[in-house]
Scaffold this motif. Structure first.
Motif, PDB file in Angstrom:
ATOM      1  N   GLU A   1       0.816  -1.214   0.000  1.00  0.00           N
ATOM      2  CA  GLU A   1       0.000   0.000   0.000  1.00  0.00           C
ATOM      3  C   GLU A   1       0.849   1.262   0.000  1.00  0.00           C
ATOM      4  N   SER A   2       2.089   1.140   0.471  1.00  0.00           N
ATOM      5  CA  SER A   2       2.885   2.368   0.562  1.00  0.00           C
ATOM      6  C   SER A   2       3.813   2.551  -0.632  1.00  0.00           C
ATOM      7  N   ILE A   3       3.616   1.797  -1.711  1.00  0.00           N
ATOM      8  CA  ILE A   3       4.527   1.964  -2.843  1.00  0.00           C
ATOM      9  C   ILE A   3       4.158   3.191  -3.662  1.00  0.00           C
ATOM     10  N   ASP A   4       5.099   3.576  -4.517  1.00  0.00           N
ATOM     11  CA  ASP A   4       4.912   4.724  -5.402  1.00  0.00           C
ATOM     12  C   ASP A   4       3.956   4.318  -6.530  1.00  0.00           C
ATOM     13  N   PRO A   5       2.802   4.990  -6.672  1.00  0.00           N
ATOM     14  CA  PRO A   5       1.836   4.579  -7.688  1.00  0.00           C
ATOM     15  C   PRO A   5       2.262   4.977  -9.104  1.00  0.00           C
ATOM     16  N   GLY A   6       3.248   5.846  -9.219  1.00  0.00           N
ATOM     17  CA  GLY A   6       3.667   6.328 -10.531  1.00  0.00           C
ATOM     18  C   GLY A   6       3.979   5.221 -11.523  1.00  0.00           C
ATOM     19  N   PRO A   7       4.891   4.310 -11.182  1.00  0.00           N
ATOM     20  CA  PRO A   7       5.236   3.251 -12.127  1.00  0.00           C
ATOM     21  C   PRO A   7       4.033   2.402 -12.530  1.00  0.00           C
TER      22      PRO A   7
END
Ligand SMILES: Nc1ncnc2c1ncn2[C@@H]1O[C@H](COP(=O)(O)OP(=O)(O)OP(=O)(O)O)[C@@H](O)[C@H]1O
Ligand SMILES: [Mg+2]
Lengths: 254, 711
Positions: free
Chosen positions: B610-616
């Motif tokens: 849940e805390s990952i960067d959504p950009g990629p």
């Protein structure tokens, strides 16, 4: 050719980000999108490949209505439209070549990508693309070890792997300094002129728009308030400028 | 004089009195409703807790009596405190206004108050109970609790007075301090803290502590070296008999010789004891300074210690020799025995224990146990990772929420899921019969089973969704809506039925007779089914096929709930269940730890997703990658470092856990340890404790190294 018809986007929060926007993008154009922060530029670009679902209206891409496409049709449309982001959106821990190759996923059988396999042609293409963008030596570095300008080149390389007919660029140079900005936009211009890739690019600075675009649209509070050719843009005066950017806007030395 | 406004703030007596009567009333009256209610609630809870605790701790528990005594003590404390406050006020007034004197007087007041209460504890308690000896029954706890509550009471009254006069709300600090004191004194009593006992009886621990702390003697096997030398004596000695030959001294070997070699045995009857012939025993070649044992063997060869006829333990002189004497004891000789009866005198020397270098049985058991424990921890971590990994994706909000589906598709999916699962069950049974039984190839069958369930279930879902979507498109809108509504009603009715059943069984059941209960169960179940069914129908009808359901949110909620429940049940409890399931032993422990690991890792993993960067993720979606590809290329690289870190952390926990999970039958060292504890074999317990400590230390070292390297 891309045709936007009466596009409206209302976020679940109730914000009307786009209101009844219609325009056309001819093949081979370099379309600049201008407007204040919050005017709906990102929303517009993300609606085109349905990263966000538009509320109303149609998006016709080469005769196909994107808004009506089902999941597999949508993937086929998306792989024809490359996208470049302000914050690059690279997978930071992966190396450059993997990031570039991931642009090819739309053409790769899903089962293969599970074991991290791309065919030889794809891998050679990735190296070529990096060479073209001037960073072949970085292929095996981790993405986050590159400078901002280099990272944006990787972002463009990833889009190029899709063999795109069009590239959507959402403020691709907003996090770069002016020199780098020109070099990145120069790359996009080259692709536009040499490969005939249509470019739709949102930009903050009017001088960049005037330098690179062949056509410009302006957004203000989600409304399309300006649409003009390259010549029109050169002639933008303070009056017109305020039309697009609102009363309080000051023109920063163009 | 701006400094002194702090001390002489205006106050409202009305509010103070209100709060004095009902705690918090003054605050409410002054408009601070939440503050007032909090104060009232805190006073009530603390008061009740005090009374209840002292009633429990008293020798004659009676809530009524305890309450009365508590209230009287509380009133005494209030009076004392009020008196002290007045004294302080008078003293301060006679002095110059001085902030430091004010602060000091507060401290003196607090300490003095508690001191007076403690010094006068006996009379205070006796006064409250109208009988002497109350302090012994109710302990100081009640007194301290009442004293604290009195402090709280006056504090809030003062607080109300200040608020009532329009001052801003003051700090909670005094109240929190006093409340903490109260709770600590209750805790002291409830946990039965007894410092004098802890000090005076500490020495009792020496016996076992010494054995646990340094158990290494038990770790090895020792041989006992025995030297024996014998001489033969004839008894009884018939006339003319001369007995066996007298032994000659030997060189370099232990020897004894006895004279005479023929004599009479000691005889005992009711007139007394007549000692047998006195023998002189000389010997040599023994270990100087050691004690040897004297044994007598009768003609049949049974040895015994000859008591009452001479020394049975002899100390060897420095040159290795000894001289001693012994009267021939009474030894049983068979009546029917014929011929010369030859007895044997044995001198036995047990020398020091000899170190053999072999591990003792206990050490071997402990080693096997710790190995088993480590393996339990390892296997549980391994299975935990494998199962938690996919589950964590289902429990990640950011991945699941965007998964939307048209209502028609969802309904069709569920409708198709049923035959899909059914087909998977049939298929599994067929596969089992093909192999000739589950036990023939359990792992292969399990893998096939998973594939069948996922594959056929998924196929059923897709097919159902497709068919229903087509159907709805072909039908007129209102009929299509009807179909969706009906399907939703059916889908929602099932959980409604089960919920109703659970409600009636869980909350209402016990006092009903069997027949009534059966009827009621069905009633509640049907009510549940109807309620949810109608809700489902309405939802389905009104949303129609255009409505979208976040099927991902549903999966997310269900997965998270299950994970939370499984995780909140301790591995020890899971082990109890697993022992009943697969029997005593390490397998049970592995199951217990695996279950808990899946839940714990599933949560940690999904939180790191849940805390990952959504950009990629967005970028890859834009390239036309499908969901699976997006996860492999954009999510997995981002979550790998936290996953490794959490996994090592969990491995650490699992090995620690596996050492105690045996205590309830889950195998490993705990299983042996608990037996040794019950047998009071503290040396062996010490071995186990040492092995656990060493293992955990090594594990710490290894895991921190891995972490440093990869994360
Ligand atoms: N996820 C979202 N949920 C709700 N409202 C949003 C969301 N994203 C954007 N908005 C709102 O929609 C409007 C348009 O936002 P958008 O990001 O498209 O503007 P922009 O022109 O790209 O601005 P910028 O130049 O700052 O990037 C803004 O008012 C913004 O607050
Ligand atoms: Mg933007």
């Amino acid at each position: 050719m891309l045709e936007i018809k009466n596009l409206t986007m209302v976020y679940p929060t109730g914000t009307v980000a786009l209101k009844d926007v219609s325009f056309k993008v001819e093949d081979g154009e370099f379309l600049g999108v201008i407007g204040l922060s919050g005017s709906g530029k990102s929303t517009l670009l993300r609606c085109i490949n349905r990263l966000i679902e538009p509320t109303e209206g149609q998006i016709i891409w080469n005769g196909v209505d994107v808004t009506e496409a089902d999941q597999s049709e949508l993937r086929n449309i998306r792989r024809e439209i490359g996208m470049v982001f302000q914050h690059f959106n690279l997978v930071k821990r992966s190396n450059v070549i993997t990031n570039v190759l991931s642009g090819r996923l739309g053409y790769t059988p899903p089962a293969w990508s599970l074991i991290n396999r791309f065919n030889r042609a794809d891998r050679e293409k990735a190296i070529q693309v990096l060479e073209r963008l001037g960073i072949p030596e970085k292929a095996h570095n981790r993405a986050d070890s590159l400078s901002g300008g280099q990272q944006q080149r990787v972002g463009i390389a990833r889009a190029l792997m899709q063999d795109p007919k069009m590239i959507l660029a959402d403020e691709p140079v907003a996090s770069l300094d002016p020199v780098l900005a020109h070099s990145i936009l120069g790359s996009l211009e080259t692709l536009n002129q040499e490969d005939g890739i249509t470019v739709m690019c949102s930009l903050h600075f009017l001088d960049l728009v005037q330098r690179y675009s062949t056509k410009v649209i302006g957004l203000r509070d989600g409304h399309l308030v300006f649409e003009g050719s390259k010549e029109d843009v050169q002639k933008i005066d303070d009056e017109r400028f305020k039309d697009i950017y609102g009363e309080e806007a000051e023109r920063l030395g163009a | 004089m701006t400094e002194t406004t702090e001390i002489q703030r205006s106050s409202s007596p009305l509010h103070a009195i209100l709060s004095l009567i009902i705690p918090g009333a003054g605050q409410v009256f002054a408009g601070q409703i939440v503050r007032g209610i909090s104060i009232l609630a805190a006073t009530l809870i603390l008061g009740f807790l005090s009374i209840w605790t002292s009633a429990q701790r008293a020798r004659f528990p009676d809530m009524g009596v305890s309450a009365r005594i508590f209230v009287i003590v509380l009133l005494q404390c209030l009076a004392l405190l009020a008196l002290l406050l007045i004294v302080r006020y008078l003293i301060l007034r006679s002095m110059q206004d001085d902030a430091s004197a004010d602060a000091a007087s507060r401290g003196i007041l607090g300490v003095g108050y508690i001191a007076i209460i403690l010094i006068a504890s006996r009379p205070i308690m006796d006064l409250a109970g109208h009988t002497p000896g109350m302090l012994e029954i109710y302990e100081t706890t009640l007194l301290l609790a009442a004293a604290s509550l009195a402090g709280l009471w006056l504090w809030q009254s003062n607080d109300a007075a200040l608020l009532g006069a329009g001052n801003p709300a003051g700090s909670w600090t005094p109240a929190i301090l006093v409340g903490t004191l109260l709770i600590l004194s209750l805790g002291w009593s409830i946990t039965g803290i007894d410092i004098s006992k802890a000090i005076s009886e500490f020495s009792d621990t020496q016996v076992i502590l010494r054995r646990i702390v340094w158990p290494w003697r038990t770790a090895f096997e020792y041989d006992i070296d025995t030297v024996e030398s014998q001489a033969r004596i004839q008894a009884p000695c018939p006339p003319g008999a001369i007995g066996p030959e007298v032994n000659e001294p030997l060189v370099g070997e232990a020897w004894i010789s006895v004279t005479p070699t023929c004599g009479d045995m000691t005889v005992s009857d009711n007139t007394g004891t007549t000692l047998g012939t006195e023998l002189t025993i000389t010997g040599g070649g023994f270990e100087p300074g050691q004690v040897v044992e004297v044994l007598w063997k009768n003609p049949i060869g049974n040895p015994f210690t000859p008591r009452g006829v001479g020394e049975t333990e002899i100390t060897i002189s420095p040159d290795g020799t000894f001289v001693s004497s012994l009267n021939i004891p009474l030894a049983l000789v068979a009546d029917t025995a014929e011929g010369a009866q030859l007895h044997t005198l044995v001198i036995r020397q047990e020398s020091n224990e000899v170190f053999t270098g072999r591990l003792s049985d206990q050490m071997n058991l402990a080693l096997v146990g710790i190995l088993e424990s480590i393996m339990i921890g390892l296997m549980a971590t391994f299975f935990g990772i494998i199962l938690a990994f996919p589950v964590s994706f289902l429990a990640a909000r950011n991945l699941m929420m965007p998964i939307m589906s048209k209502t028609g598709g969802v309904v069709g999916g569920f409708v198709g899921l049923v035959p899909g699962i059914w087909a998977a069950i049939i298929g599994t049974q067929y596969v089992i019969s093909l192999f000739g039984g589950l036990e023939q190839a359990p792992i292969i069958i399990a893998i096939i089973m998973v594939i069948l369930f996922l594959g056929l279930g998924g196929l059923g879902w897709r097919l159902g969704a497709w068919i229903i979507s087509q159907l709805i498109e072909a039908l007129p809108v209102s009929i299509g809506r009807g179909v969706i509504g009906f399907s939703f009603a059916a889908l929602a009715a099932t959980p409604g039925y089960l919920l109703g059943l659970g409600f009636s069984r869980g909350i209402l059941s016990i006092p009903l007779s069997v027949e009534v209960a059966a009827v009621n169960e069905q009633t509640y179940a049907i009510i549940g089914a109807v309620i949810l069914g109608v809700a489902g129908a309405a939802f389905g009808y009104f949303s129609g096929n255009e409505g979208e359901v976040s099927i991902g949110a549903l999966v997310y909620a269900v997965t998270r709930t299950i994970l939370n429940i499984v995780r909140s049940i301790e591995p020890i409890i899971w082990a109890l269940v697993a022992v009943i399931w697969v029997g005593l032993g390490p397998f049970a422990g592995t199951i217990a730890l695996t279950l808990h690991t899946i839940a714990a890792l599933g949560k940690l993993y999904s939180e790191s997703i849940e805390s990952i960067d959504p950009g990629p993720i967005e970028a890859l979606q834009a390239t036309g990658a499908n969901r699976l590809q997006t996860i492999v290329y954009a999510v997995v690289p981002q979550i790998l470092p936290p996953f490794i870190s959490f996994t090592i952390y969990r491995w650490d926990i699992n090995v620690r856990m596996s050492t105690i999970i045996g205590a309830v039958g889950g195998g490993g060292i705990g299983f042996i340890l608990i037996q040794w504890i019950r047998l009071f074999q503290y040396d062996a317990v010490g071995l186990g404790v040492w092995l656990i400590a060493v293992t955990v230390a090594l594990l710490d070292f290894v895991s921190s190294n891995i972490r440093a390297r990869y994360v």
